[in-house]
Design a protein around this motif. Structure first.
Motif, PDB file in Angstrom:
ATOM      1  N   ASP A 167      32.052  39.922  31.894  1.00 50.33           N
ATOM      2  CA  ASP A 167      31.347  38.655  31.727  1.00 50.33           C
ATOM      3  C   ASP A 167      30.162  38.688  32.678  1.00 50.33           C
ATOM      4  OD1 ASP A 167      30.759  36.043  30.894  1.00 50.33           O
ATOM      5  OD2 ASP A 167      31.984  35.165  32.476  1.00 50.33           O
ATOM      6  N   GLY A 168      29.058  39.240  32.218  1.00 46.54           N
ATOM      7  CA  GLY A 168      27.925  39.495  33.108  1.00 46.54           C
ATOM      8  C   GLY A 168      28.348  40.534  34.130  1.00 46.54           C
ATOM      9  N   ASP A 169      28.154  40.225  35.406  1.00 46.95           N
ATOM     10  CA  ASP A 169      28.582  41.127  36.485  1.00 46.95           C
ATOM     11  C   ASP A 169      30.050  40.932  36.845  1.00 46.95           C
ATOM     12  OD1 ASP A 169      26.029  42.140  36.687  1.00 46.95           O
ATOM     13  OD2 ASP A 169      25.460  40.889  38.396  1.00 46.95           O
ATOM     14  N   SER A 170      30.678  39.911  36.275  1.00 43.97           N
ATOM     15  CA  SER A 170      32.055  39.567  36.628  1.00 43.97           C
ATOM     16  C   SER A 170      33.066  40.215  35.694  1.00 43.97           C
ATOM     17  CB  SER A 170      32.232  38.041  36.586  1.00 43.97           C
ATOM     18  OG  SER A 170      31.390  37.421  37.531  1.00 43.97           O
ATOM     19  N   PHE A 171      34.329  40.152  36.105  1.00 50.32           N
ATOM     20  CA  PHE A 171      35.456  40.693  35.358  1.00 50.32           C
ATOM     21  C   PHE A 171      36.418  39.549  35.084  1.00 50.32           C
ATOM     22  CE2 PHE A 171      33.872  43.550  38.589  1.00 50.32           C
ATOM     23  CZ  PHE A 171      33.548  44.695  37.880  1.00 50.32           C
ATOM     24  N   VAL A 172      36.867  39.414  33.840  1.00 60.14           N
ATOM     25  CA  VAL A 172      37.823  38.367  33.489  1.00 60.14           C
ATOM     26  C   VAL A 172      39.168  39.037  33.239  1.00 60.14           C
ATOM     27  CG1 VAL A 172      38.359  36.456  31.934  1.00 60.14           C
ATOM     28  CG2 VAL A 172      35.961  37.020  32.426  1.00 60.14           C
ATOM     29  N   VAL A 173      40.198  38.553  33.940  1.00 56.95           N
ATOM     30  CA  VAL A 173      41.543  39.117  33.801  1.00 56.95           C
ATOM     31  C   VAL A 173      42.537  37.994  33.533  1.00 56.95           C
ATOM     32  CG1 VAL A 173      41.081  41.147  35.236  1.00 56.95           C
ATOM     33  CG2 VAL A 173      41.938  39.049  36.309  1.00 56.95           C
ATOM     34  N   THR A 174      43.635  38.334  32.867  1.00 58.52           N
ATOM     35  CA  THR A 174      44.665  37.349  32.569  1.00 58.52           C
ATOM     36  C   THR A 174      45.946  37.705  33.297  1.00 58.52           C
ATOM     37  OG1 THR A 174      45.535  38.519  30.661  1.00 58.52           O
ATOM     38  CG2 THR A 174      43.752  36.984  30.252  1.00 58.52           C
ATOM     39  N   ALA A 175      46.661  36.670  33.683  1.00 60.11           N
ATOM     40  CA  ALA A 175      47.956  36.828  34.338  1.00 60.11           C
ATOM     41  C   ALA A 175      49.055  36.591  33.300  1.00 60.11           C
ATOM     42  CB  ALA A 175      48.075  35.865  35.513  1.00 60.11           C
ATOM     43  N   SER A 176      49.035  37.396  32.257  1.00 64.76           N
ATOM     44  CA  SER A 176      49.960  37.212  31.130  1.00 64.76           C
ATOM     45  C   SER A 176      51.369  37.672  31.460  1.00 64.76           C
ATOM     46  CB  SER A 176      49.463  37.971  29.901  1.00 64.76           C
ATOM     47  OG  SER A 176      49.524  39.364  30.126  1.00 64.76           O
ATOM     48  N   ASN A 177      51.478  38.640  32.356  1.00 61.18           N
ATOM     49  CA  ASN A 177      52.779  39.193  32.751  1.00 61.18           C
ATOM     50  C   ASN A 177      53.577  39.665  31.530  1.00 61.18           C
ATOM     51  OD1 ASN A 177      54.475  40.060  34.760  1.00 61.18           O
ATOM     52  ND2 ASN A 177      55.456  38.082  35.083  1.00 61.18           N
ATOM     53  N   TRP A 178      52.849  40.212  30.569  1.00 60.19           N
ATOM     54  CA  TRP A 178      53.447  40.775  29.356  1.00 60.19           C
ATOM     55  C   TRP A 178      54.240  39.727  28.562  1.00 60.19           C
ATOM     56  CZ3 TRP A 178      52.151  45.711  27.976  1.00 60.19           C
ATOM     57  CH2 TRP A 178      51.611  46.525  28.963  1.00 60.19           C
ATOM     58  N   GLY A 179      53.870  38.451  28.715  1.00 60.69           N
ATOM     59  CA  GLY A 179      54.536  37.401  27.957  1.00 60.69           C
ATOM     60  C   GLY A 179      55.824  36.887  28.578  1.00 60.69           C
ATOM     61  N   PRO A 230      31.784  39.761  41.818  1.00 60.39           N
ATOM     62  CA  PRO A 230      31.482  40.653  42.948  1.00 60.39           C
ATOM     63  C   PRO A 230      30.906  39.879  44.131  1.00 60.39           C
ATOM     64  CG  PRO A 230      30.702  41.601  40.896  1.00 60.39           C
ATOM     65  CD  PRO A 230      31.123  40.189  40.587  1.00 60.39           C
ATOM     66  N   ASN A 231      31.392  40.231  45.323  1.00 64.49           N
ATOM     67  CA  ASN A 231      30.835  39.670  46.562  1.00 64.49           C
ATOM     68  C   ASN A 231      29.498  40.324  46.807  1.00 64.49           C
ATOM     69  OD1 ASN A 231      33.130  38.138  47.009  1.00 64.49           O
ATOM     70  ND2 ASN A 231      34.059  39.657  48.362  1.00 64.49           N
ATOM     71  N   ARG A 232      28.575  39.567  47.271  1.00 71.96           N
ATOM     72  CA  ARG A 232      27.247  40.108  47.585  1.00 71.96           C
ATOM     73  C   ARG A 232      27.153  40.567  49.027  1.00 71.96           C
ATOM     74  NH1 ARG A 232      26.667  41.297  42.752  1.00 71.96           N
ATOM     75  NH2 ARG A 232      26.283  39.591  41.330  1.00 71.96           N
ATOM     76  N   ALA A 233      28.064  40.064  49.872  1.00 68.35           N
ATOM     77  CA  ALA A 233      28.048  40.431  51.284  1.00 68.35           C
ATOM     78  C   ALA A 233      28.785  41.745  51.491  1.00 68.35           C
ATOM     79  CB  ALA A 233      28.698  39.332  52.114  1.00 68.35           C
ATOM     80  N   PRO A 234      28.419  42.522  52.507  1.00 63.31           N
ATOM     81  CA  PRO A 234      29.146  43.766  52.803  1.00 63.31           C
ATOM     82  C   PRO A 234      30.609  43.460  53.110  1.00 63.31           C
ATOM     83  CG  PRO A 234      27.141  43.594  54.146  1.00 63.31           C
ATOM     84  CD  PRO A 234      27.319  42.291  53.430  1.00 63.31           C
ATOM     85  N   SER A 235      31.474  44.390  52.755  1.00 65.18           N
ATOM     86  CA  SER A 235      32.903  44.224  52.989  1.00 65.18           C
ATOM     87  C   SER A 235      33.483  45.546  53.440  1.00 65.18           C
ATOM     88  CB  SER A 235      33.575  43.766  51.689  1.00 65.18           C
ATOM     89  OG  SER A 235      34.961  43.803  51.804  1.00 65.18           O
ATOM     90  N   SER A 236      34.667  45.463  54.018  1.00 66.26           N
ATOM     91  CA  SER A 236      35.352  46.682  54.449  1.00 66.26           C
ATOM     92  C   SER A 236      35.905  47.452  53.271  1.00 66.26           C
ATOM     93  CB  SER A 236      36.486  46.319  55.406  1.00 66.26           C
ATOM     94  OG  SER A 236      37.456  45.556  54.727  1.00 66.26           O
ATOM     95  N   GLY A 237      35.920  46.833  52.065  1.00 66.62           N
ATOM     96  CA  GLY A 237      36.393  47.532  50.887  1.00 66.62           C
ATOM     97  C   GLY A 237      37.822  47.236  50.517  1.00 66.62           C
ATOM     98  N   ARG A 238      38.599  46.691  51.439  1.00 62.94           N
ATOM     99  CA  ARG A 238      40.004  46.357  51.161  1.00 62.94           C
ATOM    100  C   ARG A 238      40.253  44.931  51.616  1.00 62.94           C
ATOM    101  NH1 ARG A 238      42.117  49.398  47.536  1.00 62.94           N
ATOM    102  NH2 ARG A 238      42.044  51.574  47.974  1.00 62.94           N
ATOM    103  N   PRO A 239      41.050  44.215  50.844  1.00 61.69           N
ATOM    104  CA  PRO A 239      41.385  42.884  51.338  1.00 61.69           C
ATOM    105  C   PRO A 239      42.269  42.994  52.565  1.00 61.69           C
ATOM    106  CG  PRO A 239      42.582  43.394  49.306  1.00 61.69           C
ATOM    107  CD  PRO A 239      41.635  44.528  49.566  1.00 61.69           C
TER     108      PRO A 239
END
Length: 167
Positions: free
Chosen positions: A72-84, A155-164
Motif C-alpha cells: 500500500d504505497g510504501d507501507s505493508f498491510v498484514v492480517t492477523a487471521s491466525n489461519w481462521g 516504514p520509519n523515516r528515522a534511523p533505527s538499530s534494525g531490531r525492536p
C-alpha cells in the motif's frame, strides 16, 4: 498469476490446509530466514511475503513470524487471521503493546516499521488489498467468528538499530 499460485489460493480456503499451514509456520520462518526470504514453505510463489519481527509483550524478546502482505504505497498491510482460529495471533497483541517492529523482505532487506491497527474506513479501504493477495482471509473471518485485526506497517523515516527492543 501462475497456475501454482491459483491452486494454492484455492486450497487456502480448506480447513485442512490451514491446519497444515499453521503447523508449518516454524519451518517456514526458518526457511525464509536461511534463504533471506527467497524461498518459503510453498516454494517460490507469486505471493508477497515478509518476516515480521515484533517485541514479545511479556518476554521483551524478538518474535518473528512469516506473513503474506499487500503493498500500500510504501507501507505493508498484514492480517492477523491466525489461519481462521478463534483467537488472535500473539504477534498482533505484541504490535498492540509496542507498535515498532521490523520487516524483512526477500533478499534480506530489513525495514523498521511502525504498526497502526486499521479500523473503520481505513480497514474498509485496505481489506480488499489483502484479500486480493490471499482470498482465503474472507473464509478465515467466517471460520474464526471474530473481527480479524489488520495492520498497516509504515516504514520509519528515522534511523533505527534494525531490531525492536524491549518495550
Amino acid at each position: 498469476m501462475g497456475w501454482y499460485t491459483n491452486v494454492i489460493r484455492l486450497l487456502g480456503h480448506q480447513r485442512w490446509f490451514a491446519t497444515v499451514g499453521r503447523r508449518l509456520v516454524p519451518v517456514d520462518r526458518w526457511l525464509q530466514q536461511r534463504t533471506r526470504g527467497r524461498v518459503n514453505i510453498l516454494g517460490r510463489i507469486a505471493l508477497p511475503t515478509l518476516l515480521l519481527t515484533t517485541t514479545g509483550r511479556k518476554s521483551g524478546h524478538p518474535r518473528t513470524v512469516p506473513l503474506i502482505y499487500a503493498p500500500d504505497g510504501d507501507s505493508f498491510v498484514v492480517t492477523a487471521s491466525n489461519w481462521g482460529q478463534e483467537n488472535h495471533p500473539a504477534w498482533s497483541s505484541n504490535l498492540l503493546a509496542r507498535a515498532d517492529a521490523v520487516v524483512a523482505l526477500p533478499g534480506g532487506r530489513e525495514i523498521p516499521v511502525h504498526a497502526t491497527l486499521a479500523e473503520g474506513a481505513e480497514r474498509d479501504r485496505v481489506w480488499p488489498l489483502v484479500t486480493k493477495m490471499w482470498p482465503a482471509y474472507d473464509t478465515y473471518v467466517v471460520r474464526s467468528g471474530r473481527a480479524v485485526r489488520v495492520f498497516v506497517l509504515t516504514p520509519n523515516r528515522a534511523p533505527s538499530s534494525g531490531r525492536p527492543g524491549p518495550g
